[in-house]
Motif scaffolding. Sequence first.
Motif, PDB file in Angstrom:
ATOM      1  N   PRO A  87      11.670 -11.163   9.348  1.00  0.00           N
ATOM      2  CA  PRO A  87      10.992  -9.885  10.849  1.00  0.00           C
ATOM      3  C   PRO A  87      10.452  -9.007  10.349  1.00  0.00           C
ATOM      4  CG  PRO A  87      13.662 -11.524  10.962  1.00  0.00           C
ATOM      5  CD  PRO A  87      12.394 -11.881   9.538  1.00  0.00           C
ATOM      6  N   GLU A  88      11.682  -8.492   9.242  1.00  0.00           N
ATOM      7  CA  GLU A  88      11.271  -7.199   9.325  1.00  0.00           C
ATOM      8  C   GLU A  88       9.471  -7.103   8.496  1.00  0.00           C
ATOM      9  OE1 GLU A  88      14.488  -8.314   6.418  1.00  0.00           O
ATOM     10  OE2 GLU A  88      13.499  -8.425   8.498  1.00  0.00           O
ATOM     11  N   ASP A  89       8.978  -8.187   8.163  1.00  0.00           N
ATOM     12  CA  ASP A  89       7.309  -8.131   7.754  1.00  0.00           C
ATOM     13  C   ASP A  89       6.650  -7.832   8.690  1.00  0.00           C
ATOM     14  OD1 ASP A  89       8.092  -8.611   4.538  1.00  0.00           O
ATOM     15  OD2 ASP A  89       8.478 -10.310   5.310  1.00  0.00           O
ATOM     16  N   THR A  90       7.077  -7.910   9.932  1.00  0.00           N
ATOM     17  CA  THR A  90       6.122  -7.820  11.264  1.00  0.00           C
ATOM     18  C   THR A  90       5.585  -6.658  11.150  1.00  0.00           C
ATOM     19  OG1 THR A  90       8.088  -9.529  12.809  1.00  0.00           O
ATOM     20  CG2 THR A  90       6.272  -7.647  14.065  1.00  0.00           C
ATOM     21  N   ALA A  91       3.868  -6.659  11.098  1.00  0.00           N
ATOM     22  CA  ALA A  91       3.552  -5.199  11.268  1.00  0.00           C
ATOM     23  C   ALA A  91       2.147  -5.656  11.418  1.00  0.00           C
ATOM     24  CB  ALA A  91       3.624  -4.443  10.830  1.00  0.00           C
ATOM     25  N   VAL A  92       1.143  -4.737  11.830  1.00  0.00           N
ATOM     26  CA  VAL A  92      -0.187  -4.507  11.604  1.00  0.00           C
ATOM     27  C   VAL A  92      -0.890  -4.323  10.410  1.00  0.00           C
ATOM     28  CG1 VAL A  92      -2.637  -3.450  12.461  1.00  0.00           C
ATOM     29  CG2 VAL A  92      -0.771  -4.035  14.195  1.00  0.00           C
ATOM     30  N   TYR A  93      -1.240  -5.280   9.683  1.00  0.00           N
ATOM     31  CA  TYR A  93      -1.476  -5.301   8.506  1.00  0.00           C
ATOM     32  C   TYR A  93      -3.203  -4.655   8.203  1.00  0.00           C
ATOM     33  CZ  TYR A  93       2.667  -7.322   6.549  1.00  0.00           C
ATOM     34  OH  TYR A  93       3.878  -7.576   6.613  1.00  0.00           O
ATOM     35  N   TYR A  94      -3.459  -3.459   7.505  1.00  0.00           N
ATOM     36  CA  TYR A  94      -4.847  -3.020   6.884  1.00  0.00           C
ATOM     37  C   TYR A  94      -5.188  -3.422   6.080  1.00  0.00           C
ATOM     38  CZ  TYR A  94      -3.143  -0.306  11.485  1.00  0.00           C
ATOM     39  OH  TYR A  94      -3.410  -0.474  13.027  1.00  0.00           O
ATOM     40  N   CYS A  95      -5.927  -3.248   5.526  1.00  0.00           N
ATOM     41  CA  CYS A  95      -6.988  -3.734   4.277  1.00  0.00           C
ATOM     42  C   CYS A  95      -7.907  -2.284   4.197  1.00  0.00           C
ATOM     43  CB  CYS A  95      -8.148  -4.638   4.643  1.00  0.00           C
ATOM     44  SG  CYS A  95      -9.073  -4.904   2.749  1.00  0.00           S
ATOM     45  N   ASN A  96      -8.318  -2.331   3.020  1.00  0.00           N
ATOM     46  CA  ASN A  96      -8.756  -0.578   2.476  1.00  0.00           C
ATOM     47  C   ASN A  96      -9.210  -1.072   0.579  1.00  0.00           C
ATOM     48  OD1 ASN A  96      -7.766   1.139  -0.114  1.00  0.00           O
ATOM     49  ND2 ASN A  96      -8.481   2.497   1.815  1.00  0.00           N
ATOM     50  N   ALA A  97     -10.307  -0.302   0.832  1.00  0.00           N
ATOM     51  CA  ALA A  97     -11.265  -0.539  -0.633  1.00  0.00           C
ATOM     52  C   ALA A  97     -11.897   0.561   0.085  1.00  0.00           C
ATOM     53  CB  ALA A  97     -12.187  -1.395   0.127  1.00  0.00           C
ATOM     54  N   ASP A  98     -12.680   0.818  -2.116  1.00  0.00           N
ATOM     55  CA  ASP A  98     -12.968   2.108  -1.915  1.00  0.00           C
ATOM     56  C   ASP A  98     -13.959   0.884  -3.732  1.00  0.00           C
ATOM     57  OD1 ASP A  98      -9.940   2.708  -3.887  1.00  0.00           O
ATOM     58  OD2 ASP A  98     -11.719   2.689  -4.819  1.00  0.00           O
ATOM     59  N   GLY A  99     -15.252   1.900  -3.592  1.00  0.00           N
ATOM     60  CA  GLY A  99     -16.160   2.126  -4.380  1.00  0.00           C
ATOM     61  C   GLY A  99     -16.955   2.781  -3.891  1.00  0.00           C
ATOM     62  N   LEU A 100     -17.916   2.162  -4.534  1.00  0.00           N
ATOM     63  CA  LEU A 100     -19.498   2.502  -4.363  1.00  0.00           C
ATOM     64  C   LEU A 100     -20.654   2.217  -4.021  1.00  0.00           C
ATOM     65  CD1 LEU A 100     -20.006   3.564  -8.380  1.00  0.00           C
ATOM     66  CD2 LEU A 100     -19.699   5.208  -7.080  1.00  0.00           C
ATOM     67  N   ARG A 101     -21.351   2.736  -3.067  1.00  0.00           N
ATOM     68  CA  ARG A 101     -22.630   2.479  -2.386  1.00  0.00           C
ATOM     69  C   ARG A 101     -23.771   2.045  -3.253  1.00  0.00           C
ATOM     70  NH1 ARG A 101     -22.115   5.510   3.296  1.00  0.00           N
ATOM     71  NH2 ARG A 101     -23.596   6.766   1.926  1.00  0.00           N
ATOM     72  N   THR A 102     -24.548   1.456  -2.637  1.00  0.00           N
ATOM     73  CA  THR A 102     -26.170   1.053  -3.214  1.00  0.00           C
ATOM     74  C   THR A 102     -26.455   2.170  -3.391  1.00  0.00           C
ATOM     75  OG1 THR A 102     -27.023   0.461  -1.900  1.00  0.00           O
ATOM     76  CG2 THR A 102     -26.343  -1.346  -3.296  1.00  0.00           C
ATOM     77  N   GLY A 103     -26.572   3.504  -3.077  1.00  0.00           N
ATOM     78  CA  GLY A 103     -26.701   4.970  -3.223  1.00  0.00           C
ATOM     79  C   GLY A 103     -25.938   5.473  -4.141  1.00  0.00           C
ATOM     80  N   GLY A 104     -24.622   5.158  -4.630  1.00  0.00           N
ATOM     81  CA  GLY A 104     -24.705   6.221  -5.636  1.00  0.00           C
ATOM     82  C   GLY A 104     -23.109   6.724  -5.168  1.00  0.00           C
ATOM     83  N   TRP A 105     -22.564   6.446  -3.391  1.00  0.00           N
ATOM     84  CA  TRP A 105     -21.690   7.176  -2.895  1.00  0.00           C
ATOM     85  C   TRP A 105     -20.588   6.277  -3.116  1.00  0.00           C
ATOM     86  CZ3 TRP A 105     -23.208  12.613  -2.308  1.00  0.00           C
ATOM     87  CH2 TRP A 105     -23.965  12.991  -1.564  1.00  0.00           C
ATOM     88  N   TRP A 106     -19.695   7.184  -3.517  1.00  0.00           N
ATOM     89  CA  TRP A 106     -18.438   6.977  -2.992  1.00  0.00           C
ATOM     90  C   TRP A 106     -17.644   6.690  -1.664  1.00  0.00           C
ATOM     91  CZ3 TRP A 106     -15.537   5.096  -6.613  1.00  0.00           C
ATOM     92  CH2 TRP A 106     -14.140   4.826  -7.168  1.00  0.00           C
TER      93      TRP A 106
END
Length: 120
Positions: A87-106
């Motif tokens: 029950p303590e796992d109950t929450a809103v879970y959010y995904c996160n990602a970082d990297g490079l766009r095709t234009g070279g911007w983080w």
Amino acid sequence: QVQLVESGGGLVQPGGSLRLSCAASGSIFSINNMGWYRQAPGKQRELVAIIIRGGSTNYADSVKGRFTISRDNAKNTVYLEMNSLKPEDTAVYYCNADGLRTGGWWFVSWGQGTQVTVSS
């Protein structure tokens, strides 16, 4: 622009399992880190698990041995397999990602969240 879309949340009984998915789309050259965070009512958002491109992982102590994070780089998708849910796992879970766009911007992007409710 990079978008993240989570799926797989829902209602599950204690001891049950769920698998969350998060797919990244947009002008992506490469993704470095992908992770899952969660926020329960009255609590701060916390890191659940993170995985880098090479496959190394880190987990919150509260989920070690129960959750498994994985990724499919070809699909720009990260997964979170959640077992022995409490029950303590109950929450809103959010995904996160970082990297490079095709234009070279983080980039750093967040999904909109998916609700996980563990209750009998």
